[in-house]
Design a protein around this motif. Structure first.
Motif, PDB file in Angstrom:
ATOM      1  N   GLU A  37      70.840  42.117  43.969  1.00  0.00           N
ATOM      2  CA  GLU A  37      70.703  41.396  42.723  1.00  0.00           C
ATOM      3  C   GLU A  37      72.082  42.480  41.996  1.00  0.00           C
ATOM      4  O   GLU A  37      72.622  43.646  42.208  1.00  0.00           O
TER       5      GLU A  37
ATOM      6  N   GLU B  12      78.362  31.420  48.851  1.00  0.00           N
ATOM      7  CA  GLU B  12      77.733  31.284  47.404  1.00  0.00           C
ATOM      8  C   GLU B  12      78.601  32.587  46.664  1.00  0.00           C
ATOM      9  O   GLU B  12      78.367  33.263  46.928  1.00  0.00           O
TER      10      GLU B  12
ATOM     11  N   PHE C 196      78.879  34.011  43.043  1.00  0.00           N
ATOM     12  CA  PHE C 196      78.114  34.452  41.556  1.00  0.00           C
ATOM     13  C   PHE C 196      79.088  34.712  41.072  1.00  0.00           C
ATOM     14  O   PHE C 196      79.911  36.559  40.836  1.00  0.00           O
TER      15      PHE C 196
ATOM     16  N   ARG D  32      73.855  26.518  37.190  1.00  0.00           N
ATOM     17  CA  ARG D  32      73.611  27.875  36.816  1.00  0.00           C
ATOM     18  C   ARG D  32      72.241  27.952  37.674  1.00  0.00           C
ATOM     19  O   ARG D  32      71.722  27.438  38.684  1.00  0.00           O
ATOM     20  N   ASP D  33      72.165  29.627  38.252  1.00  0.00           N
ATOM     21  CA  ASP D  33      71.170  30.371  39.761  1.00  0.00           C
ATOM     22  C   ASP D  33      69.629  30.055  39.321  1.00  0.00           C
ATOM     23  O   ASP D  33      69.288  30.924  38.559  1.00  0.00           O
ATOM     24  N   ARG D  34      68.892  29.541  40.528  1.00  0.00           N
ATOM     25  CA  ARG D  34      67.857  28.801  40.035  1.00  0.00           C
ATOM     26  C   ARG D  34      67.056  30.022  40.005  1.00  0.00           C
ATOM     27  O   ARG D  34      65.846  30.226  39.676  1.00  0.00           O
ATOM     28  N   ASP D  35      67.200  30.524  40.441  1.00  0.00           N
ATOM     29  CA  ASP D  35      66.624  32.085  40.592  1.00  0.00           C
ATOM     30  C   ASP D  35      67.019  33.472  39.789  1.00  0.00           C
ATOM     31  O   ASP D  35      66.313  34.562  39.957  1.00  0.00           O
TER      32      ASP D  35
ATOM     33  N   ARG E  58      76.690  29.815  40.242  1.00  0.00           N
ATOM     34  CA  ARG E  58      76.546  29.350  41.367  1.00  0.00           C
ATOM     35  C   ARG E  58      77.121  28.506  41.797  1.00  0.00           C
ATOM     36  O   ARG E  58      77.742  28.009  41.150  1.00  0.00           O
TER      37      ARG E  58
END
Lengths: 130, 113
Positions: free
Chosen positions: A35, A65, A67, A108-111, A117
């Motif tokens: 991260e 991907e 970010f 929007r990133d789910r995690d 993303r």
């Protein structure tokens, strides 16, 4: 070395190059926990699921991907995608050739809710000789 | 004594005054920093966590069905090498800095519900 490892190794040479490292875009492969807070970074997955000329060849898609921090609009994604294009589009690494890229929607990133993303994808063919 | 050290001294004093609100938290380092594309292996660097950081944990206005959010007020520290913070045994992910004036900082933190 089989076609999958060879393809992966040839694609990895790009991300190990001094030129790519100078772009200062943190780059990680799939299945690697990382991260990076709200900073820009990319995660690549090689999907060798396409047709091939012979048993030692393979084609597929390199999915990357992208970010970025949320709330910054789409431009940082477009800039990273253009940077990737300059290294990948119509380029050849060893016996792996890349073609034309595409870029998916920014979401929007789910995690991680502080990241947005988008998926950059580019098809490739790896040519092996029997 | 210059202004910088006067402000710093007052920040220290302010944290002393609100002692009952202060919690000691631990900033956790990012264990894995890089991936070595030449060898196709992760390069793991373990750095020491920063323990005993005085912090005030506040409610956040931000809400989500998937994540719990809070805000963390601390004296300014460089958080580049940290990605998590442990508060009362619970680990939270560090989000965006809300502000940092060089003396105090307010961070958004979150974890899954």
């Amino acid at each position: 070395m089989g076609k999958y490892v060879l393809t992966e190794s040839e694609i990895f040479t790009l991300f190990d190059s001094a030129e790519w490292k100078a772009e200062a875009i943190p780059t990680f492969p799939a299945n690697f926990d990382q991260e990076s807070g709200g900073k820009e970074w990319i995660r690549m997955s090689i999907v060798p699921n396409g047709d091939s000329l012979n048993m030692l060849s393979i084609s597929g898609v390199l999915m990357i991907e992208l970010f970025i921090a949320t709330g910054r609009g789409p431009r940082p994604i477009s800039v990273i995608a253009d940077t990737l294009d300059s290294y990948l589009q119509q380029r050849t690494f060893g016996t792996t050739q890349f073609f034309k890229s595409a870029l998916g929607p920014v979401e929007r990133d789910r995690d991680n809710p502080i990241l947005a993303r988008a998926i950059y994808s580019i098809p490739f063919s790896h040519f092996g000789v029997n | 004594m210059n202004f910088d050290s006067i402000i710093q001294k007052n920040v220290d004093m302010a944290f002393g005054i609100i002692e009952s609100l202060v919690t000691l938290v631990t900033f956790n380092t990012k264990d894995t920093i890089e991936f070595d594309f030449a060898g196709a292996v992760p390069v793991v660097e373990n750095m020491a966590d920063l323990e005993g950081v005085e912090a005030v944990v506040q409610k956040s206005k931000k809400e989500s069905s998937e994540f719990l959010y809070k805000e963390l007020l601390t004296k300014s520290i460089n958080i580049d090498m940290y990605d998590k913070v442990t508060i009362d045994g619970e680990q939270w992910t560090i989000g965006q800095p809300i502000y940092d004036d060089g003396y105090t900082q307010l961070l958004e933190i979150f974890r899954s519900r």
